[in-house]
Design a protein around this motif. Structure first.
Motif, mmCIF file in Angstrom:
data_model
loop_
_atom_site.group_PDB
_atom_site.id
_atom_site.type_symbol
_atom_site.label_atom_id
_atom_site.label_comp_id
_atom_site.label_asym_id
_atom_site.label_seq_id
_atom_site.Cartn_x
_atom_site.Cartn_y
_atom_site.Cartn_z
ATOM 1 N N THR A 485 0.840 -1.201 0.000
ATOM 2 C CA THR A 485 0.000 0.000 0.000
ATOM 3 C C THR A 485 0.869 1.241 0.000
ATOM 4 O O THR A 485 1.814 1.346 0.797
ATOM 5 N N GLU A 486 0.543 2.145 -0.936
ATOM 6 C CA GLU A 486 1.294 3.395 -1.003
ATOM 7 C C GLU A 486 0.517 4.465 -0.259
ATOM 8 O O GLU A 486 -0.651 4.731 -0.547
ATOM 9 N N PHE A 487 1.107 4.915 0.738
ATOM 10 C CA PHE A 487 0.455 5.953 1.535
ATOM 11 C C PHE A 487 0.637 7.289 0.833
ATOM 12 O O PHE A 487 1.715 7.587 0.292
ATOM 13 N N PRO A 488 -0.362 8.097 0.865
ATOM 14 C CA PRO A 488 -0.242 9.408 0.213
ATOM 15 C C PRO A 488 0.765 10.274 0.945
ATOM 16 O O PRO A 488 0.900 10.183 2.161
ATOM 17 N N SER A 489 1.451 11.014 0.169
ATOM 18 C CA SER A 489 2.479 11.901 0.742
ATOM 19 C C SER A 489 1.979 13.341 0.741
ATOM 20 O O SER A 489 1.404 13.812 -0.246
ATOM 21 N N LEU A 508 -8.480 14.319 0.969
ATOM 22 C CA LEU A 508 -7.997 12.922 0.967
ATOM 23 C C LEU A 508 -9.007 11.996 1.631
ATOM 24 O O LEU A 508 -9.247 10.868 1.183
ATOM 25 N N LYS A 512 -10.266 9.224 -0.945
ATOM 26 C CA LYS A 512 -9.628 7.940 -0.634
ATOM 27 C C LYS A 512 -9.689 7.701 0.880
ATOM 28 O O LYS A 512 -8.721 7.973 1.614
ATOM 29 N N GLU A 514 -9.802 4.900 2.624
ATOM 30 C CA GLU A 514 -8.939 3.823 3.130
ATOM 31 C C GLU A 514 -7.512 4.302 3.289
ATOM 32 O O GLU A 514 -6.841 3.997 4.283
ATOM 33 N N GLU A 515 -7.026 5.082 2.292
ATOM 34 C CA GLU A 515 -5.668 5.607 2.401
ATOM 35 C C GLU A 515 -5.568 6.605 3.545
ATOM 36 O O GLU A 515 -4.532 6.683 4.229
ATOM 37 N N ASN A 518 -5.172 4.571 6.717
ATOM 38 C CA ASN A 518 -3.825 4.006 6.827
ATOM 39 C C ASN A 518 -2.816 5.068 7.215
ATOM 40 O O ASN A 518 -1.859 4.800 7.948
ATOM 41 N N LEU A 519 -3.037 6.298 6.697
ATOM 42 C CA LEU A 519 -2.137 7.399 7.038
ATOM 43 C C LEU A 519 -2.219 7.741 8.511
ATOM 44 O O LEU A 519 -1.202 7.943 9.178
ATOM 45 N N THR A 522 -0.412 5.139 10.547
ATOM 46 C CA THR A 522 1.042 5.295 10.456
ATOM 47 C C THR A 522 1.527 6.396 11.379
ATOM 48 O O THR A 522 2.530 6.243 12.076
#
Length: 527
Positions: A485-489, A508, A512, A514-515, A518-519, A522
């Motif tokens: 999974t690529e987390f948004p930056s 965001l 998205k 789900e992202e 996850n962010l 993190t």
């Protein structure tokens, strides 16, 4: 900490859910069997085993033993009737030695050690008190001696000691008397030798006590010594002795045959039955023999000799003769004759001989084997119903030689056919003994059986766990690799105020979600 525990719990639940219903049931049943086996083995090996150390106790002896065990801190169990005490098996030998050395068990009898162990008063005891204690101690000592003899379980003795008269001689003194009641052990029947031993023990323990003044009762009848029982008692003792000798002879022959043939067939594959007839007649004979010293010439030894020789000689004339009628003779008158010479000789010889005079007193041995029969039962080899002819002939020959050797002094010469009739060899499978041994061994193998089942259950559980892990590993290898999974930056350097950061986060979260989640996870984990 709680979060980590929750993670572990989730992993365990996830791992448990990977098993099928059948695997879960098998795992739970295996765990239950293992737990039950552990509990049973723990109970079996941790419980204390008790051994009966003292039996047939009266209340006084039981109380003394219990007090001694309580003082030493030794556990014990008292039977329901109060006559037996059990102690741990590991301490049984030590407890018996300790209590025996203390003299606690007297079986209700008061011996000399207890009667005179201490004085009744400071100044001593009176003559009357001494006499009472002496009689009680003597009764107790005789009781203890009788209880140590063969077959006696309990004994009660009452001895009457008469008053000593200093003016009477030893023959004129009154004799003591004794009354004894014996209880024998179950199944024991005293022989005449045992009865004579009881009488002799009481007689020698009490001074000035003749056998005729002793009365012993055992069970429901009065016991009589050999002198009082007459010929019937001595006959019973002799018959019992003969039966014991015959039984011992048969037992010795049986053991010898079984031990020897066991090397040929196996020690557990042979049974022997011996029947014998012994001659117990003791024959006494006397022989008076006269034999020559010189057997070749049938002569004895010359001990004296005498020879006598006599000889006579002489001559003479006769005054008269025979009346004749010759030419020169006168009729009616004897004629004259000339003188004759006469000789005589006498010889005699006497010789005295001495021979051997032999007197033999012969007492024949009463224990002669008159007849003997040996029957042998042999188990055939595995897979066969009978013995081979070679083995059967070899066993028969051995038995015939044994019977012939024992019957050598019987006075009868047996032929080979007659010896064959006195031995028998049979082939039979020992199924009954095998079944009995299997039944008796079954109960003793319960614990080992439980242990074997537990080990088997552990092995099955290990195999299942290993297979489950291997299957899970193979499934993981077959699954396609997931794209990380690529987390948004979000570039915080290009943003100057908080309103812009908030605006980007809202955008965001809407586009998205789900992202966005996850962010947030993190960030929380990094903090």
């Amino acid at each position: 900490m709680n979060e980590r525990l929750a993670q572990y719990r989730d992993k365990v639940v996830q791992y448990w859910n990977n098993f099928s219903k059948k695997q879960k049931t098998l795992f739970l049943s295996t765990a239950g069997i293992i737990l039950l086996a552990i509990i049973l083995l723990t109970i079996q090996f941790s419980k204390t085993e008790y051994e009966v150390a003292f039996t047939g106790l009266d209340s006084t002896d039981a109380a003394g033993i219990m007090a001694y065990l309580d003082s030493n801190g030794t556990s014990y169990k008292l039977s329901s009737d109060g006559k037996s005490i059990s102690v741990p098996s590991t301490d049984a030998a030590r407890v018996k030695v300790d209590i025996g050395s203390q003299g606690i068990v007297q079986s209700g009898s008061i011996g000399f050690d207890k009667a005179f162990g201490g004085s009744s008063s400071v100044i001593g005891m009176t003559d009357e008190e001494f006499n009472v204690k002496y009689k009680s101690a003597l009764n107790g000592e005789v009781e203890q001696l009788l209880k140590r003899t063969d077959g006696v379980q309990t004994a009660k003795v009452l001895i009457n000691l008469p008053t000593q008269n200093v003016f009477a001689s030893a023959d004129e003194q009154e004799k003591a008397s004794a009354s004894v009641v014996l209880d024998f052990k179950p199944g024991f029947r005293p022989t005449q030798d045992n009865i004579d031993g009881y009488f002799n023990l009481v007689k020698t323990a009490v001074p000035n006590l003749p056998v005729e003044n002793i009365t012993i009762s055992g069970g429901d009848s009065e016991l009589l010594p050999s002198g009082k029982s007459g010929s019937s008692g001595s006959l019973t003792g002799a018959v019992q002795e003969n039966l014991n000798l015959q039984q011992k002879f048969e037992t010795d022959v049986k053991q010898s045959v079984k031990q020897f043939l066991g090397k040929l067939t196996g020690p557990d594959k042979i049974e022997v039955l011996v029947a014998s007839k012994l001659n117990f007649d003791q024959v006494s004979s006397k022989e008076l023999l006269v034999t020559p010293v010189d057997e070749e010439n049938m002569k004895g030894i010359e001990i004296s000799a005498q020879t006598v020789q006599n000889s006579y000689s002489g001559s003479g004339s006769s005054n008269g003769g025979v009346a004749g009628t010759g030419e020169g003779d006168v009729p009616g008158y004897p004629s004259s004759t000339s003188g004759d010479t006469s000789t005589s000789e006498e010889n005699s010889s006497t010789i005295n001989y001495e021979v051997n005079h032999i007197t033999k007193d012969i007492i024949a041995s009463p224990y002669v084997v008159k007849d003997l029969t040996i029957n042998v039962l042999v188990e055939p080899p595995n897979g066969k119903n009978s013995l081979d002819q070679t083995t059967s002939d070899a066993i028969t020959k051995i038995l015939k030689n044994i019977v012939a050797s024992y019957l050598a002094d019987s006075g009868t010469t047996y032929t080979d056919d007659q010896l064959t009739q006195k031995v028998s060899v049979y082939a039979q499978s020992f199924q009954g003994s095998t079944t009995t041994a299997a039944k008796s061994g079954l109960s003793s193998m319960w614990i080992w059986g439980i242990g074997a089942v537990a080990l088997l259950a552990v092995a099955v559980a290990g195999i299942l766990i290993y297979r489950n892990r291997k299957r899970s590993k193979e499934e993981e290898e077959d699954l396609p690799l997931q794209v990380p999974t690529e987390f948004p930056s979000i570039s915080l350097e290009s943003i100057n105020n908080e309103s812009q950061v908030k605006k980007q986060l809202e955008t965001l979260a809407k586009k998205k979600p789900e992202e966005f989640v996850n962010l947030l996870r993190t960030w929380l984990s990094e903090e």
